[in-house]
Design a protein around this motif. Sequence first.
Motif, PDB file in Angstrom:
ATOM      1  N   THR A 134       0.844  -1.194   0.000  1.00 11.78           N
ATOM      2  CA  THR A 134       0.000   0.000   0.000  1.00 11.78           C
ATOM      3  C   THR A 134       0.879   1.243   0.000  1.00 11.78           C
ATOM      4  N   GLY A 135       0.235   2.388  -0.074  1.00  8.43           N
ATOM      5  CA  GLY A 135       0.950   3.646   0.045  1.00  8.43           C
ATOM      6  C   GLY A 135       1.888   3.926  -1.111  1.00  8.43           C
ATOM      7  N   ALA A 136       3.036   4.523  -0.785  1.00  9.90           N
ATOM      8  CA  ALA A 136       3.959   5.010  -1.809  1.00  9.90           C
ATOM      9  C   ALA A 136       4.531   3.880  -2.662  1.00  9.90           C
ATOM     10  N   THR A 137       4.778   2.724  -2.062  1.00 10.02           N
ATOM     11  CA  THR A 137       5.344   1.600  -2.828  1.00 10.02           C
ATOM     12  C   THR A 137       4.381   1.142  -3.908  1.00 10.02           C
ATOM     13  N   ALA A 138       3.123   0.951  -3.532  1.00 13.19           N
ATOM     14  CA  ALA A 138       2.116   0.517  -4.500  1.00 13.19           C
ATOM     15  C   ALA A 138       1.883   1.585  -5.562  1.00 13.19           C
ATOM     16  N   ASP A 139       1.834   2.840  -5.144  1.00 13.15           N
ATOM     17  CA  ASP A 139       1.590   3.941  -6.091  1.00 13.15           C
ATOM     18  C   ASP A 139       2.722   4.025  -7.118  1.00 13.15           C
ATOM     19  N   TYR A 140       3.942   3.872  -6.638  1.00 11.35           N
ATOM     20  CA  TYR A 140       5.105   3.981  -7.524  1.00 11.35           C
ATOM     21  C   TYR A 140       5.129   2.861  -8.561  1.00 11.35           C
ATOM     22  N   ALA A 141       5.013   1.617  -8.108  1.00 11.15           N
ATOM     23  CA  ALA A 141       5.059   0.486  -9.031  1.00 11.15           C
ATOM     24  C   ALA A 141       3.886   0.515 -10.001  1.00 11.15           C
ATOM     25  N   SER A 142       2.707   0.886  -9.515  1.00 13.91           N
ATOM     26  CA  SER A 142       1.533   0.968 -10.385  1.00 13.91           C
ATOM     27  C   SER A 142       1.687   2.089 -11.402  1.00 13.91           C
ATOM     28  N   CYS A 143       2.309   3.187 -10.994  1.00 13.95           N
ATOM     29  CA  CYS A 143       2.538   4.309 -11.901  1.00 13.95           C
ATOM     30  C   CYS A 143       3.384   3.869 -13.090  1.00 13.95           C
ATOM     31  N   VAL A 144       4.443   3.105 -12.821  1.00 10.18           N
ATOM     32  CA  VAL A 144       5.326   2.633 -13.893  1.00 10.18           C
ATOM     33  C   VAL A 144       4.563   1.697 -14.833  1.00 10.18           C
ATOM     34  N   ALA A 145       3.848   0.733 -14.259  1.00  6.86           N
ATOM     35  CA  ALA A 145       3.119  -0.230 -15.080  1.00  6.86           C
ATOM     36  C   ALA A 145       2.042   0.446 -15.913  1.00  6.86           C
ATOM     37  N   ASN A 146       1.307   1.344 -15.303  1.00  3.15           N
ATOM     38  CA  ASN A 146       0.214   2.005 -16.023  1.00  3.15           C
ATOM     39  C   ASN A 146       0.718   2.929 -17.127  1.00  3.15           C
ATOM     40  N   ALA A 147       1.900   3.506 -16.937  1.00  8.79           N
ATOM     41  CA  ALA A 147       2.478   4.347 -17.989  1.00  8.79           C
ATOM     42  C   ALA A 147       2.739   3.521 -19.248  1.00  8.79           C
ATOM     43  N   ILE A 148       3.169   2.281 -19.064  1.00 10.43           N
ATOM     44  CA  ILE A 148       3.396   1.390 -20.201  1.00 10.43           C
ATOM     45  C   ILE A 148       2.075   0.926 -20.792  1.00 10.43           C
ATOM     46  N   ILE A 149       1.136   0.576 -19.940  1.00  7.18           N
ATOM     47  CA  ILE A 149      -0.168   0.088 -20.396  1.00  7.18           C
ATOM     48  C   ILE A 149      -0.867   1.127 -21.265  1.00  7.18           C
ATOM     49  N   PHE A 170       2.710  -6.400  -4.345  1.00  4.68           N
ATOM     50  CA  PHE A 170       2.612  -7.218  -3.144  1.00  4.68           C
ATOM     51  C   PHE A 170       3.873  -7.119  -2.289  1.00  4.68           C
ATOM     52  N   LYS A 171       3.672  -7.299  -0.986  1.00  6.97           N
ATOM     53  CA  LYS A 171       4.790  -7.291  -0.050  1.00  6.97           C
ATOM     54  C   LYS A 171       5.498  -8.640  -0.113  1.00  6.97           C
ATOM     55  N   ASP A 172       6.614  -8.663  -0.758  1.00  8.79           N
ATOM     56  CA  ASP A 172       7.403  -9.882  -0.892  1.00  8.79           C
ATOM     57  C   ASP A 172       8.835  -9.459  -1.186  1.00  8.79           C
ATOM     58  N   ASP A 173       9.771  -9.914  -0.368  1.00  8.49           N
ATOM     59  CA  ASP A 173      11.156  -9.473  -0.507  1.00  8.49           C
ATOM     60  C   ASP A 173      11.870 -10.051  -1.727  1.00  8.49           C
ATOM     61  N   SER A 174      11.322 -11.082  -2.346  1.00  9.24           N
ATOM     62  CA  SER A 174      11.988 -11.658  -3.521  1.00  9.24           C
ATOM     63  C   SER A 174      11.879 -10.693  -4.693  1.00  9.24           C
ATOM     64  N   PRO A 175      12.990 -10.419  -5.388  1.00 15.65           N
ATOM     65  CA  PRO A 175      12.964  -9.468  -6.508  1.00 15.65           C
ATOM     66  C   PRO A 175      12.325 -10.112  -7.737  1.00 15.65           C
ATOM     67  N   ASN A 176      11.019 -10.088  -7.774  1.00 13.85           N
ATOM     68  CA  ASN A 176      10.319 -10.801  -8.831  1.00 13.85           C
ATOM     69  C   ASN A 176       9.156  -9.968  -9.352  1.00 13.85           C
ATOM     70  N   ILE A 206       3.904  -7.327  -9.267  1.00  9.89           N
ATOM     71  CA  ILE A 206       5.211  -6.749  -8.931  1.00  9.89           C
ATOM     72  C   ILE A 206       5.442  -6.936  -7.444  1.00  9.89           C
ATOM     73  N   ASN A 207       6.509  -7.622  -7.086  1.00  8.52           N
ATOM     74  CA  ASN A 207       6.878  -7.755  -5.681  1.00  8.52           C
ATOM     75  C   ASN A 207       7.630  -6.519  -5.213  1.00  8.52           C
ATOM     76  N   SER A 208       7.420  -6.148  -3.958  1.00 10.76           N
ATOM     77  CA  SER A 208       8.129  -4.990  -3.412  1.00 10.76           C
ATOM     78  C   SER A 208       9.639  -5.196  -3.454  1.00 10.76           C
ATOM     79  N   GLY A 209      10.082  -6.452  -3.374  1.00  6.78           N
ATOM     80  CA  GLY A 209      11.509  -6.740  -3.424  1.00  6.78           C
ATOM     81  C   GLY A 209      12.175  -6.353  -4.730  1.00  6.78           C
ATOM     82  N   MET A 210      11.387  -6.230  -5.786  1.00  9.43           N
ATOM     83  CA  MET A 210      11.953  -5.836  -7.078  1.00  9.43           C
ATOM     84  C   MET A 210      12.517  -4.421  -7.020  1.00  9.43           C
TER      85      MET A 210
END
Length: 265
Positions: free
Chosen positions: A57-72, A89-95, A106-110
């Motif tokens: 949630t918050g800034a992490t979700a907004d940031y990753a969604s912003c990147v994906a939506n810009a491409i979409i 999602f909150k997951d430390d694996s960079p995936n 998009i995992n937060s670990g990415m």
Amino acid sequence: MCRRLTILLVMLLPLGLGACATSPLGRSQLALFDDSQLQQQGAEAYQQYAGSHERATGATADYASCVANAIIRELPQGDGPEQWQVGVFKDDSPNAFALPGGYVVINSGMLKVAENQDQLATVVGHEMAHVLADHANERTSTQTLTQSGLGVIQAVAGSGGEQLATLLGAGAQYGILLPYSRKQESEADVLGLRLMARAGFNPEASLQLWQNMSQASGSNEPPAWASTHPSNGQRINALESHMSEAQQTAARAREASLRPDCQRP
């Protein structure tokens, strides 16, 4: 007998591989399954992943969604799903991955590996390219055809068929399935580079991204011949060969006022 069975397997596989569609880069593909089947499977897989992971949630979700939506927003008209859903999602694996039907995970670990919006766009563009190029259908079809061929071998060989099928299965794994997957990965690298550049991201960041991935994987990276992915060095070399075209695409995007400004938390 062994020689005849080996020849039979070799003959079975190209039969299916010849009944193919064409990828966005003009490569022949095998596509045995209806798109609606894979889209349903994609939806189920996404719901399963979302049910087992906590959403960011918050800034992490907004940031990753912003990147994906810009491409979409800048996807070629008529290509791929009509709608896309982005889950962070909150997951430390960079995936990160994308599924048939238009689901991006998009995992937060990415964010620990992708150090800025352009590097993250490299990852997201690559994963979305898999969907646009129908790679899930191709991979599933190839595996299905291979297993069918091994089943025929086992039936014909009788009591010795199980051992023979196991040996041939190893040959199929390293001789057909993995190289086929590496072709998909290389294709997604090129297509993803185009997608992120089309949205106005800096394509040169893709080179640093794969350097970061190489450092993150360290000595755990398998040799290219035994991996479903090209080596990070191979990926960087391939991206460099397409960089001039991508830079021109990005320049046109910037001229059209496409300048993503996704704020990293």
